[in-house]
Design an enzyme around this catalytic site. Structure first.
Site, PDB file in Angstrom:
ATOM      1  N   CYS A 108      65.700  57.122  50.564  1.00 38.63           N
ATOM      2  CA  CYS A 108      66.176  56.380  49.392  1.00 38.63           C
ATOM      3  C   CYS A 108      65.107  55.465  48.819  1.00 38.63           C
ATOM      4  CB  CYS A 108      67.407  55.560  49.753  1.00 38.63           C
ATOM      5  SG  CYS A 108      68.498  56.419  50.902  1.00 38.63           S
ATOM      6  N   HIS A 111      72.868  55.924  42.105  1.00 36.04           N
ATOM      7  CA  HIS A 111      71.813  55.957  43.126  1.00 36.04           C
ATOM      8  C   HIS A 111      71.290  57.375  43.362  1.00 36.04           C
ATOM      9  CE1 HIS A 111      69.418  55.116  46.529  1.00 36.04           C
ATOM     10  NE2 HIS A 111      70.315  55.119  47.472  1.00 36.04           N
TER      11      HIS A 111
END
Lengths: 387, 387
Positions: free
Chosen positions: B86, B335
């Site tokens: 991420c 995201h």
């Protein structure tokens, strides 16, 4: 930019190691790198780490860099995975060199690892296939050997080259591999046998293809001004460059030269103020034998169509004027994708320091490494030298 | 090191785009970045490109960087994929900044992309799971929400914190998302509703989790000395840092603070000669609401256990003293893993130039971005400022 040096290098044997995972392989290469640093290395001085890997065990892992650096006790530092298929290792070194050149970091680990041998044949083809264009190549049924076969056929046609020269690359690199204790294939092969091997994708046969491999490699990249804290015989990064091209070969201007390699080499030569004639030895990306012929030309060792002549005259043999792949190359040393580019740098490091044992090239001053991603989507070139 | 500036930024809307692949998303963000450069940008001046992505469409692609840069016509240049789960986007920017700081490159593209919405729930869990430790977490059945739930439970216990404060993060970020035309969730949520949502992994409920998203973002990183060729209002990189920790949370000294974030922030503050008190706004990594609370403390905005008080006092609200996640954050903006860290930098770029529309923070001078890999295996922090 700040001058950059190498002060340590290590690698595992390349081959088939069902009992070792990527953590064990990485730790083994890291430990050998540590012990190669002449004046010793306290791991706490390492400022950052780059890890090159494509699939690292079947595409089942993310964030592999901190997984591996954590495994050897390195935490807190920037730890970054770099992936450019078969050039992942070369780009890990590239990023480490940039990090030191920037002045932000002084001591940076560059490593690469891959574990390919416990994949099935199908999974292995998939693995390699993802390094090309999935939409237009892999999913259309094109294998990696198939792409390089197309390139070989075109090269042979364009320059009226006999298939024999492909096999001569295999013969040379296998002969060198015999002398390298880290090589996966330590078995000489006669020209006749290499030429008569079963086809994989015509005109490429079994001896034209590098094996799949498990392995890891690691080098330590430092600010040149601090190199003598670690060793009295550092190796300097004289120049470096990288390049890219369209991933799908059908988009390219030509397939008998890799634009990514030409750009990478051009930048490295320019930065170093050197030319191909200054290179005493090279480790080039011979994933298939045709790739070594093309590398000779992309790196300026020979004019277009002139690669066969270098082989004919023995120029690139171990005892020749400009030995190429003294380590055995990808063909005989093995090709654990992410480790390959780092291992090439490790080999030239040893050669320049006179530590290459039975395969030592006579008194080299400048060495070149050349690492290619897939079928030429990306490439890195390093020019390394010594005092 | 050489001073570094940002002169362009773009991103797609984040959300669910079944009709767009990673090439289309990347091209869209790239085009918006190009058109954001005030004095125009001839793409031929771009020296290198970094692309952050974890799986880019189901882990079926290697060497994605040249695939994407080739798609928008950029060939020849170094094009490198960076992957730290991420935090892949933050590390793409990190590498671009190092490349410019080194003096080797002057104009570098940093981009990130992810396509997650066409994965099944099972595949999606797998995707996120690979960002943690596969051996000890994922294969043992631990989900990503599960890891952050453990962290939340421990934090609540350690500092006697009510679950309400988790929901307050969701309420704040959703309120901001309503003002951001690029946000995936443009829907305000009342505290009562956020608190009463169904559990995902106790104490985390549906409103404590960021969504899965498709999206891309791109920024242009240049040598500060050349910034005025591109714009009269550049944004400067005042400081930057990265860090890492053991990937598996059981190996860490604590789970209520991320060592990777603390190290990254410490380096960035030190380089900039600034402290948390100088930060006017921040985009932090709120993949789960608990992560935003921990970020306040890791970044020095609040003492240990002091994050709830910041929320109580409204300090981090859009109209507060130190707005956090004015964009909506990962929670409401969305995201798309590899895009997130780049999008955070793009948001602060807009805010510092007064171009953030309805979510504009009042006259900020210094902005911070904070991007975390997985459950804290890696992190990057940037401090950005203007003239």
């Amino acid at each position: 930019m700040r001058e950059v040096a190498l002060v340590g290098a290590g690698q595992t044997k390349f081959g088939d190691f069902p009992q070792k995972g990527i953590k064990e392989l990485f730790a083994e290469a890291y430990a050998e790198m540590l012990s190669s640093v002449d004046k010793g290395l306290d791991p706490r001085v390492i400022d950052a780490a780059y890890v090159g890997t494509l699939g690292s065990g079947g595409f089942q892992l993310g964030q592999v860099a901190p997984l591996l650096t954590g495994h050897v006790g390195l935490t807190g530092i920037p730890s970054v995975r770099v992936e450019n298929a078969c050039a992942s290792g070369g780009f890990a070194v590239f990023q480490a060199v940039l990090a030191v050149a920037s002045g932000v970091h002084d001591v940076v680990l560059a490593a690469g690892v891959e574990k390919m041998r416990d994949l099935s044949g199908e999974k292995s083809r998939y693995w390699l296939g993802v390094s090309g264009d999935t939409e237009y190549e892999r999913l259309a049924g094109m294998t990696f050997a198939g792409i390089y076969a197309m390139i070989a056929a075109r090269y042979m046609e364009e320059y009226s080259v006999d298939r024999k020269y492909l096999s001569m690359v295999a013969v040379k690199n296998h002969a060198n591999g015999v002398r390298n204790p880290k090589a996966q294939m330590r078995k000489a092969v006669a020209l006749e046998k290499a030429m008569g091997a079963p086809d994989v994708a015509y005109p490429l046969n079994l001896y034209d293809c590098s094996p799949t491999s498990d392995g890891a490699a690691a080098v330590l990249v430092v600010a040149a001004e601090r190199a003598h804290e670690f060793t009295d015989r550092p190796v300097y990064v004289l120049g470096f460059g990288a390049g890219s091209d369209y991933l799908a070969v059908h988009d390219r201007e030509t397939i008998t030269s890799f634009k990514a390699s030409v750009e990478a080499a051009g930048r490295a030569y320019e930065m170093a103020g050197l030319g191909p004639e200054d290179v005493d030895l090279a480790e080039v990306h011979d994933c298939f034998t045709i790739a070594e012929l093309i590398a000779y030309e992309d790196l300026g060792f020979a004019p277009r169509g002139g690669a066969p002549r270098l082989l004919e005259e023995g120029v690139t043999e171990l005892g020749g004027q400009k030995p190429v792949n003294a380590s055995g190359g990808l063909k005989a040393k093995g090709h654990p994708l992410g480790a390959t580019g780092v291992s090439q740098v490790a080999e030239v490091f040893l050669q320049l320091r006179g530590q290459a044992g039975d395969r030592q090239v006579r008194d080299p001053k400048v060495g070149l490494t050349h690492n290619v991603g897939g079928s030429g989507g990306t490439a890195t070139v390093f020019l390394l030298g010594r005092d």
